[in-house]
Design an enzyme around this catalytic site. Structure first.
Site, PDB file in Angstrom:
ATOM      1  N   HIS A  33      -2.412  -0.482  -4.349  1.00  0.00           N
ATOM      2  CA  HIS A  33      -2.168  -1.408  -3.239  1.00  0.00           C
ATOM      3  C   HIS A  33      -0.987  -2.291  -3.580  1.00  0.00           C
ATOM      4  O   HIS A  33      -1.097  -3.259  -4.350  1.00  0.00           O
ATOM      5  CB  HIS A  33      -3.401  -2.267  -2.946  1.00  0.00           C
ATOM      6  CG  HIS A  33      -3.280  -3.045  -1.674  1.00  0.00           C
ATOM      7  ND1 HIS A  33      -3.824  -2.628  -0.494  1.00  0.00           N
ATOM      8  CD2 HIS A  33      -2.645  -4.221  -1.401  1.00  0.00           C
ATOM      9  CE1 HIS A  33      -3.545  -3.504   0.468  1.00  0.00           C
ATOM     10  NE2 HIS A  33      -2.834  -4.490  -0.072  1.00  0.00           N
ATOM     11  N   CYS A  34       0.160  -1.961  -2.995  1.00  0.00           N
ATOM     12  CA  CYS A  34       1.351  -2.788  -3.150  1.00  0.00           C
ATOM     13  C   CYS A  34       2.200  -2.607  -1.897  1.00  0.00           C
ATOM     14  O   CYS A  34       1.905  -1.775  -1.034  1.00  0.00           O
ATOM     15  CB  CYS A  34       2.129  -2.435  -4.414  1.00  0.00           C
ATOM     16  SG  CYS A  34       2.557  -0.681  -4.554  1.00  0.00           S
ATOM     17  N   ARG A 132      -4.866 -13.893  11.761  1.00  0.00           N
ATOM     18  CA  ARG A 132      -3.669 -14.646  11.387  1.00  0.00           C
ATOM     19  C   ARG A 132      -2.477 -13.725  11.122  1.00  0.00           C
ATOM     20  O   ARG A 132      -1.344 -14.191  10.983  1.00  0.00           O
ATOM     21  CB  ARG A 132      -3.941 -15.504  10.152  1.00  0.00           C
ATOM     22  CG  ARG A 132      -4.403 -14.728   8.940  1.00  0.00           C
ATOM     23  CD  ARG A 132      -4.751 -15.652   7.785  1.00  0.00           C
ATOM     24  NE  ARG A 132      -5.468 -14.981   6.719  1.00  0.00           N
ATOM     25  CZ  ARG A 132      -4.904 -14.222   5.801  1.00  0.00           C
ATOM     26  NH1 ARG A 132      -3.606 -14.026   5.820  1.00  0.00           N
ATOM     27  NH2 ARG A 132      -5.631 -13.662   4.851  1.00  0.00           N
ATOM     28  N   TYR A 159      -8.863  -3.771   6.900  1.00  0.00           N
ATOM     29  CA  TYR A 159      -8.703  -5.095   6.310  1.00  0.00           C
ATOM     30  C   TYR A 159      -9.346  -6.110   7.245  1.00  0.00           C
ATOM     31  O   TYR A 159      -8.933  -6.259   8.401  1.00  0.00           O
ATOM     32  CB  TYR A 159      -7.216  -5.397   6.132  1.00  0.00           C
ATOM     33  CG  TYR A 159      -6.898  -6.638   5.326  1.00  0.00           C
ATOM     34  CD1 TYR A 159      -7.787  -7.143   4.363  1.00  0.00           C
ATOM     35  CD2 TYR A 159      -5.693  -7.303   5.498  1.00  0.00           C
ATOM     36  CE1 TYR A 159      -7.484  -8.262   3.621  1.00  0.00           C
ATOM     37  CE2 TYR A 159      -5.371  -8.431   4.757  1.00  0.00           C
ATOM     38  CZ  TYR A 159      -6.268  -8.901   3.816  1.00  0.00           C
ATOM     39  OH  TYR A 159      -5.963 -10.019   3.077  1.00  0.00           O
ATOM     40  N   HIS A 183      -9.642  -5.168  -0.540  1.00  0.00           N
ATOM     41  CA  HIS A 183     -10.007  -6.418  -1.197  1.00  0.00           C
ATOM     42  C   HIS A 183     -11.489  -6.775  -1.051  1.00  0.00           C
ATOM     43  O   HIS A 183     -11.856  -7.928  -0.785  1.00  0.00           O
ATOM     44  CB  HIS A 183      -9.132  -7.561  -0.671  1.00  0.00           C
ATOM     45  CG  HIS A 183      -7.677  -7.191  -0.528  1.00  0.00           C
ATOM     46  ND1 HIS A 183      -7.042  -6.310  -1.386  1.00  0.00           N
ATOM     47  CD2 HIS A 183      -6.730  -7.570   0.376  1.00  0.00           C
ATOM     48  CE1 HIS A 183      -5.783  -6.155  -1.015  1.00  0.00           C
ATOM     49  NE2 HIS A 183      -5.575  -6.907   0.055  1.00  0.00           N
ATOM     50  N   ASP A 258      -1.280  -5.753  -5.335  1.00  0.00           N
ATOM     51  CA  ASP A 258      -0.894  -6.417  -4.087  1.00  0.00           C
ATOM     52  C   ASP A 258       0.505  -7.022  -4.176  1.00  0.00           C
ATOM     53  O   ASP A 258       0.877  -7.860  -3.352  1.00  0.00           O
ATOM     54  CB  ASP A 258      -1.902  -7.487  -3.661  1.00  0.00           C
ATOM     55  CG  ASP A 258      -1.702  -7.952  -2.215  1.00  0.00           C
ATOM     56  OD1 ASP A 258      -1.323  -7.111  -1.370  1.00  0.00           O
ATOM     57  OD2 ASP A 258      -1.901  -9.152  -1.923  1.00  0.00           O
ATOM     58  N   ASN A 263       1.973 -13.992   1.809  1.00  0.00           N
ATOM     59  CA  ASN A 263       1.170 -15.018   2.470  1.00  0.00           C
ATOM     60  C   ASN A 263       0.413 -15.911   1.492  1.00  0.00           C
ATOM     61  O   ASN A 263      -0.701 -16.335   1.766  1.00  0.00           O
ATOM     62  CB  ASN A 263       0.192 -14.365   3.465  1.00  0.00           C
ATOM     63  CG  ASN A 263      -0.417 -15.352   4.435  1.00  0.00           C
ATOM     64  OD1 ASN A 263       0.185 -16.368   4.763  1.00  0.00           O
ATOM     65  ND2 ASN A 263      -1.630 -15.072   4.878  1.00  0.00           N
TER      66      ASN A 263
END
Length: 306
Positions: A33-34, A132, A159, A183, A258, A263
């Site tokens: 996850h990147c 958001r 997500y 996550h 990540d 954010n």
């Protein structure tokens, strides 16, 4: 002349000089996850984006990969690029087969476009339910996309916030493709790990055989990073949750950095420290090899998995 857009006020830049991890990652480790951001002058951000990040290029991602001792990457399409996957696909085509991708597409995507994404190395689509970050996630459109990608053998990455699972799980169970949960479903780590919310999540994972990313402790933690005294252990309040997922679903867990950590406004994690977090949540060599090598290879490089 193209001008570079200004970064969203208050956002932190990614950590440019991460420490070298003390934990030595096993050969073949996958950062599952990147992201990449731009560079904006080459790959403009989407006009409808909710944020503007700083640039984070493929060259910088590959440098981090080598610095940490990672072998491969799974690059997830960033919401700031919308459904234009050009920056992510550019990474895949530049990786010599060492990267796979998770794209964002619209329901009217053509079969030819899907084939091109597959040939580039895309193996999944991401559905984002964080208000958001996106205006909305119409379920009919998402269901259409899931049906379109099923013949390719792709999966859907979802997500969402923990409190939203009760509303979403029925929809997720109708999708005709495997699920990957970002996550850990963003649990509230101030609540008991045995409490009703996380127990619902674990039951959902068990019922659907979903894959779970035990990633982003820096996003979930309340206790935060360590003091600047050489301590390498951080985000310890997240550990009861990630350990439980690893111990209960060891053959369906994934890990990722990540990077470049979009954010974030409170602190920016040291990616070397995030690697040193791994042996705290996966406490045996076998658990670490499943998490870091065997599971992501089986999902993203099945022809090469052993």
């Amino acid at each position: 002349m193209t001008t570079t857009p200004s970064k969203t006020e208050g956002w932190l830049d990614w950590y440019a000089d991460p420490t070298r991890p003390q934990f030595r990652l096993p050969p073949g480790t996958v950062d599952a996850h990147c992201h990449v951001f731009g560079p904006a002058a080459q790959f403009p951000f989407a006009p409808e984006r909710k944020y503007t990040p700083c640039d984070a290029s493929k060259e910088q991602l590959f440098a981090l990969r080598d610095h940490l001792g990672v072998s491969r990457n799974v690059v997830v399409q960033a919401t700031c690029h919308g459904a234009d996957n050009s920056a992510m696909v550019d990474v895949l085509r530049s990786s010599a087969g060492r990267a796979r991708g998770v794209a964002t597409v619209r329901p009217d995507v053509t079969d030819e476009e899907l084939r091109e994404l597959h040939e580039a190395g895309v193996r999944g689509i991401r559905f984002n339910f964080l208000k958001r970050l996106v205006d909305g996630s119409p379920r009919d459109d998402l269901a259409t996309i899931a049906r379109r990608i099923a013949p390719l053998g792709w999966h859907v990455v979802v997500y969402f916030e923990a409190a939203e699972l009760e509303e979403l799980e029925g929809f997720f169970e109708t999708l005709p493709v495997p699920l990957v949960i970002d996550h850990m479903g963003r649990p509230d780590v101030t609540a008991p790990v045995t409490g009703p919310e996380f127990s619902r999540f674990l039951r959902f994972v068990d019922r659907t055989a979903a894959w779970v990313k035990v990633s982003c402790p820096e996003r979930l933690s309340v206790s935060g990073p360590p003091a600047l005294n050489g301590e390498r252990h951080a985000y310890l309040d997240v550990l009861p949750f990630s350990r439980r997922v690893v111990e209960e679903f060891g053959d369906h867990v994934l890990w990722g950095t990540d990077w470049p950590h979009p954010n974030l406004t409170d602190h920016m994690p040291d990616d070397g420290l995030l690697v040193d977090h791994v042996p705290l949540l996966a406490r045996t060599g076998q658990a670490q090899r499943l998490l870091l090598v065997e599971n992501p290879m089986r999902l993203y490089w099945p022809d090469e998995a052993v």
